[in-house]
Design an enzyme around this catalytic site. Sequence first.
Site, PDB file in Angstrom:
ATOM      1  NE  ARG A 236       3.961 -38.157 -30.630  1.00  0.00           N
ATOM      2  CZ  ARG A 236       5.150 -37.738 -30.189  1.00  0.00           C
ATOM      3  NH1 ARG A 236       5.327 -37.442 -28.932  1.00  0.00           N
ATOM      4  NH2 ARG A 236       6.168 -37.605 -31.018  1.00  0.00           N
ATOM      5  CG  HIS A 284       4.009 -32.418 -26.928  1.00  0.00           C
ATOM      6  ND1 HIS A 284       3.329 -33.139 -27.865  1.00  0.00           N
ATOM      7  CD2 HIS A 284       5.237 -32.991 -26.861  1.00  0.00           C
ATOM      8  CE1 HIS A 284       4.105 -34.093 -28.356  1.00  0.00           C
ATOM      9  NE2 HIS A 284       5.276 -34.021 -27.748  1.00  0.00           N
TER      10      HIS A 284
END
Length: 321
Positions: A236, A284
Site C-alpha cells: 500500500r 495499482h
Amino acid sequence: MSKGTLAVLINSTSQNWLPARWKTRFEAVCGGRRVALLPDTGLDPAEVHYAAVWKPAPGELAAFPNLRAIFNLGAGVDALMADRSLPDVPLVRVAVPDLTGRMTEYVVLHVLMHHRQELYLRRSQREKRWEPRYQWPASAVTVGVMGLGTLGADAAVVLRRLGFRVAGWSRNPRAVEGVECFHGTPQIDAFLRVTDILVCLLPLTPETHGILNRDVFAKLNRNSPLGAPVLINAGRGGLQNEADILACLDDGTLGAASLDVFVQEPLPQDSRFWTHPKLVLTPHNAADTDAEAISAYVAEQIAQFEAGRALENVVDRARGY
Ligand code: NAP
Ligand code: GLV
C-alpha cells in the site's frame, strides 16, 4: 422466507471495477439471491444480510441493521479499518489462488526486471549502444520479502525456484521452505542487512505505516551485486515515505524502485515519480481482483456460512489485517 440481499458497493472508476459487471457476476453465482448495486433508492436497508465492498466511504455500511458478514473484494482491508462505524460482523478478505498468482507474476516480473538490468538495457537500445554489462546469476542476489502471508509466501517460493536467495520478514515466526525467515522488530535489521531487492507485501496498519523510509533503505546490503539495493512495493502507498524514496533514488541509497501503490491514487500529474529515470511505476494493478473468481469465492462462503460452517480468511480487527 427471503434469502436476504447481497449489497454490492464499489467506489472505484477503473475498468476492473465496473459495478454493473460485478452485479452480473454475483447474480450468476448467488442462486436467486437479490443482488443490489448501491446506491439503490428502492432498497430497504433491513433486507441486506451481506455486503461485498471495495473502498466504501466511512459510514456507508452502518446503514444496514441486519448485516451478517462483510466481504472485502480485495486482500487489503486498510480502507475498512479506517471506518470507526464499521458494523461488528465478520469481515472477510480475499485470499484465493487467482489473486495470489497475479501478485506473484508482478513480483517475479519486477525482480527479474531489476536483476536482468532491464532499465539499463532499454536505455542502451534507445541510444543504439551495444554495451552488455556483467550479469550476475540469480544465486548471487538475495530478495527480501516483507510480509510472508498469503502473497509474500507464494512469491518467495517462486523466487526460490528461479534460483534467488530469499529472506522473509513477518510479525510472528514463519517457516517457508528454502527461505531464511526473520520476524518482529528485533530481527528486522538482520533481515535488511542480507537484502539486495526489498519486496514489500505488508498490509497497511498503524504498525507498518511509513515503514519504507530512509532508515530502512540505509540498512539494506550496501555491497549488493546490483550496485545499490532496489525497492519493490506492491503493498500500500501508506507504507512508504515518498520523499525518502525520491531522495534515496537521487543520492544512490537506492539503485532503482518499482512502485505499484502510492499515498495518493491516482498519482497526481505533478508527481516526480512519473518521470524519474530510476523508477518503474504501475497504476495499482499488481494483482487485480477478478470478478469471476471472487464472486464465486463470496457465493461459496455465504453458502458455507448459512450451512453453519466457519467463514474463511476473517480479518483480525485487533491486528488490523
Ligand atoms: P496476509 O496474508 O495477511 O499477510 C500479511 C503478512 O504481513 C503476514 O506475514 C504478517 O505477519 C505480515 N505483517 C503484518 N504486520 C506486520 C508487522 N507489523 N511486522 C512484520 N510483519 C507484519 O496478507 P496478504 O494477502 O499477503 O496481502 C498483503 C497486502 O498486499 C494486503 O494487505 C494489501 O495491502 C496488498 N495487496 C496489494 C495488491 C495490489 O494490487 N497492489 C493486491 C493485493 C494485496 P504474520 O505472518 O506474522 O501475521
Ligand atoms: C488490492 O489492492 C487488494 O488489496 O486486493
